[in-house]
Design a protein around this motif. Structure first.
Motif, PDB file in Angstrom:
ATOM      1  N   GLY A  60      33.356  10.747   7.815  1.00  0.00           N
ATOM      2  CA  GLY A  60      33.307   9.734   6.769  1.00  0.00           C
ATOM      3  C   GLY A  60      34.684   9.199   6.454  1.00  0.00           C
ATOM      4  O   GLY A  60      35.706   9.775   6.846  1.00  0.00           O
ATOM      5  N   SER A  64      32.796   7.206   1.164  1.00  0.00           N
ATOM      6  CA  SER A  64      31.721   7.917   1.866  1.00  0.00           C
ATOM      7  C   SER A  64      32.136   9.322   2.277  1.00  0.00           C
ATOM      8  O   SER A  64      31.284  10.122   2.675  1.00  0.00           O
ATOM      9  CB  SER A  64      31.289   7.128   3.110  1.00  0.00           C
ATOM     10  OG  SER A  64      30.742   5.877   2.749  1.00  0.00           O
ATOM     11  N   ALA A  65      33.429   9.627   2.218  1.00  0.00           N
ATOM     12  CA  ALA A  65      33.919  10.948   2.619  1.00  0.00           C
ATOM     13  C   ALA A  65      34.245  11.834   1.432  1.00  0.00           C
ATOM     14  O   ALA A  65      34.309  13.059   1.583  1.00  0.00           O
ATOM     15  CB  ALA A  65      35.157  10.794   3.496  1.00  0.00           C
ATOM     16  N   GLY A  68      32.069  14.871   0.770  1.00  0.00           N
ATOM     17  CA  GLY A  68      32.353  16.006   1.648  1.00  0.00           C
ATOM     18  C   GLY A  68      33.607  16.752   1.230  1.00  0.00           C
ATOM     19  O   GLY A  68      33.660  17.987   1.267  1.00  0.00           O
ATOM     20  N   ASP A  69      34.640  16.015   0.837  1.00  0.00           N
ATOM     21  CA  ASP A  69      35.879  16.646   0.369  1.00  0.00           C
ATOM     22  C   ASP A  69      35.612  17.549  -0.835  1.00  0.00           C
ATOM     23  O   ASP A  69      36.125  18.671  -0.928  1.00  0.00           O
ATOM     24  CB  ASP A  69      36.903  15.580  -0.028  1.00  0.00           C
ATOM     25  CG  ASP A  69      37.469  14.819   1.154  1.00  0.00           C
ATOM     26  OD1 ASP A  69      37.557  15.401   2.246  1.00  0.00           O
ATOM     27  OD2 ASP A  69      37.805  13.633   0.975  1.00  0.00           O
ATOM     28  N   VAL A  85      36.055  18.121   6.841  1.00  0.00           N
ATOM     29  CA  VAL A  85      35.822  16.685   6.691  1.00  0.00           C
ATOM     30  C   VAL A  85      36.740  15.960   7.662  1.00  0.00           C
ATOM     31  O   VAL A  85      37.946  16.205   7.691  1.00  0.00           O
ATOM     32  CB  VAL A  85      36.083  16.216   5.250  1.00  0.00           C
ATOM     33  CG1 VAL A  85      35.846  14.713   5.125  1.00  0.00           C
ATOM     34  CG2 VAL A  85      35.179  16.973   4.279  1.00  0.00           C
ATOM     35  N   ARG A  87      38.199  12.394   8.882  1.00  0.00           N
ATOM     36  CA  ARG A  87      38.436  10.993   8.523  1.00  0.00           C
ATOM     37  C   ARG A  87      39.227  10.326   9.645  1.00  0.00           C
ATOM     38  O   ARG A  87      40.410  10.062   9.512  1.00  0.00           O
ATOM     39  CB  ARG A  87      39.221  10.906   7.213  1.00  0.00           C
ATOM     40  CG  ARG A  87      38.507  11.437   5.982  1.00  0.00           C
ATOM     41  CD  ARG A  87      39.500  11.543   4.821  1.00  0.00           C
ATOM     42  NE  ARG A  87      38.876  11.940   3.571  1.00  0.00           N
ATOM     43  CZ  ARG A  87      38.545  11.092   2.586  1.00  0.00           C
ATOM     44  NH1 ARG A  87      38.778   9.804   2.746  1.00  0.00           N
ATOM     45  NH2 ARG A  87      37.995  11.524   1.473  1.00  0.00           N
ATOM     46  N   CYS A 104      28.453  10.290   7.589  1.00  0.00           N
ATOM     47  CA  CYS A 104      28.242   9.647   6.286  1.00  0.00           C
ATOM     48  C   CYS A 104      28.927   8.282   6.249  1.00  0.00           C
ATOM     49  O   CYS A 104      30.144   8.193   6.400  1.00  0.00           O
ATOM     50  CB  CYS A 104      28.801  10.521   5.161  1.00  0.00           C
ATOM     51  SG  CYS A 104      28.125  12.193   5.138  1.00  0.00           S
ATOM     52  N   SER A 105      28.144   7.251   6.048  1.00  0.00           N
ATOM     53  CA  SER A 105      28.681   5.898   5.891  1.00  0.00           C
ATOM     54  C   SER A 105      27.741   5.145   4.968  1.00  0.00           C
ATOM     55  O   SER A 105      26.578   4.926   5.321  1.00  0.00           O
ATOM     56  CB  SER A 105      28.792   5.182   7.234  1.00  0.00           C
ATOM     57  OG  SER A 105      29.061   3.795   7.046  1.00  0.00           O
ATOM     58  N   THR A 113      33.440   6.166  11.544  1.00  0.00           N
ATOM     59  CA  THR A 113      32.295   7.079  11.531  1.00  0.00           C
ATOM     60  C   THR A 113      31.392   6.848  12.736  1.00  0.00           C
ATOM     61  O   THR A 113      30.890   7.799  13.347  1.00  0.00           O
ATOM     62  CB  THR A 113      31.495   6.908  10.223  1.00  0.00           C
ATOM     63  OG1 THR A 113      32.392   7.071   9.109  1.00  0.00           O
ATOM     64  CG2 THR A 113      30.371   7.925  10.112  1.00  0.00           C
ATOM     65  N   SER A 163      26.836  10.508  -2.065  1.00  0.00           N
ATOM     66  CA  SER A 163      27.621  11.098  -0.981  1.00  0.00           C
ATOM     67  C   SER A 163      27.808  12.607  -1.165  1.00  0.00           C
ATOM     68  O   SER A 163      28.236  13.286  -0.228  1.00  0.00           O
ATOM     69  CB  SER A 163      28.995  10.414  -0.861  1.00  0.00           C
ATOM     70  OG  SER A 163      29.835  10.746  -1.940  1.00  0.00           O
TER      71      SER A 163
END
Length: 360
Positions: A60, A64-65, A68-69, A85, A87, A104-105, A113, A163
């Motif tokens: 992501g 969008s990321a 996850g972070d 994650v 990127r 993830c987008s 992505t 997200s």
């Protein structure tokens, strides 16, 4: 001029006029978004074979990321599998058939992505996708991978619930995390209490988010996280200042900043004098970390404009983390109003994407 009118953060009509896309509405409705996001994640159809993996990689970028972070930093002590994650266009070499890849987008069209998805597919990874549609949905459906569809119509940064919570629910479903229903309910209650205190309708003299936005208006915000997941929340604040308020900002984290950045407050004095430091704190900080924060404040006091400390609210780590995230969203929104800027458009990013698109 309308920009001068919106300097009054209690002028609701001026705020609405400067926010035609409804960023403020999206922030105010965050609790509802989280409820819907968790329902979507719980309903996701994920093959049982996806339990049999050695590691997890989230693909992501940007908004969008960040989910996850936050998952990585909040649950790194509990997750039963290594979690990373990614990127970038390329993905780690270790990704393979025993890797669970969550692509993830929000738009479904993020080029980095999509590049990572293609490589993960080539490597035989177990892939699932989280998107509103776009090319990512098309590819995943054609390739037979699970697609977790989330609602569109928001800026990716305003869709943090979508997200974060679907991925969290899937991790629970696959038994990589313990059930989080109780923590989720508490988090919602905390978020709703903050919304009641910091919403647009609440007057500035009773609204901490409006007060902090005015304090940092015309200054350079530097956000420090007191270790652990507070560091990731500091990065979220920085991104929200950048995208919502179109305001330059920086972040760092204890204890790492004490090994380099602390020395940098000696020069240039003219720039440092414009810096307002926001420190994100938590009741469960280690005593030595809390002492570092204390001493650092003393060392920096003469160099910067000032400090604001914000303490997390709630009992569970999930609630405490999202309390700090949510306050930052409100502060960045009110700073955009003081800057006289519509918080939704990100024209520089749009221009960059358009130029890259010419390359094919």
């Amino acid at each position: 001029m309308e920009v001068s009118i919106v300097k009054n953060l209690d002028n609701k009509s001026a705020i609405i006029a400067l926010d035609p896309s409804g960023m403020g509405k999206a922030i105010s409705e965050f609790a509802d978004q989280c409820r819907r996001a968790r329902e979507i994640g719980k309903a996701a159809a994920i093959p049982d074979s996806y339990r049999d993996v050695d590691n997890i990689v989230v693909l992501g970028m940007g908004g969008s990321a960040i989910g996850g972070d936050l998952i990585r930093s909040l649950f790194e002590g509990e997750l039963t599998k290594p979690f990373q994650v990614n990127r970038d266009y390329a993905i780690p070499e270790f990704v393979g058939p025993r890797t669970l890849v969550a692509a993830c987008s929000y738009s479904g069209n993020t080029e980095e992505t999509l590049s990572g998805y293609a490589e993960a597919r080539r490597k035989g990874a177990k892939i699932m996708t989280f998107c509103t549609g776009g090319k990512l949905k098309e590819l995943a459906q054609a390739d037979g991978y699970p697609v977790v569809l989330i609602p569109g119509g928001l800026s990716p940064r305003a869709a943090l619930g979508y997200s974060f919570f679907p991925i969290m629910a899937v991790l629970e479903k696959l038994a990589f995390l313990s059930p989080k229903d109780r923590e989720f309910d508490e988090m919602l209650a905390v978020v709703e209490r903050i919304q009641a205190r910091m919403d647009v309708a609440v007057a500035e003299n009773e609204n901490f988010a409006k007060q902090l936005a005015r304090e940092i208006y015309g200054k350079l915000p530097v956000i420090y996280g007191a270790g652990g997941w507070r560091a990731t929340v500091a990065a979220r604040w920085k991104g929200q200042f950048n995208e919502n308020a179109k305001n330059i900002a920086y972040w760092n984290a204890f204890p790492e900043l004490n090994h380099n950045e602390t020395v940098g407050w000696e020069a240039p004095a003219e720039v440092n004098a414009l810096v307002h430091v926001i420190i994100l704190r938590d009741a469960e900080e280690a005593p030595r970390l809390a002492k570092r924060v204390e001493v650092t404040r003393e060392l920096m006091a003469a160099a910067v404009d000032g400090f604001t400390e914000i303490r997390a609210e709630g009992t569970s780590a999930l609630a405490r983390m999202f309390s700090l995230v949510y306050i930052g969203d409100f502060v960045s929104y009110y700073l955009s109003m003081l800057n006289g800027i519509d918080p939704s458009p990100v024209r520089v990013i749009d221009k960059l994407k358009a130029e890259l698109a010419k390359l094919g």
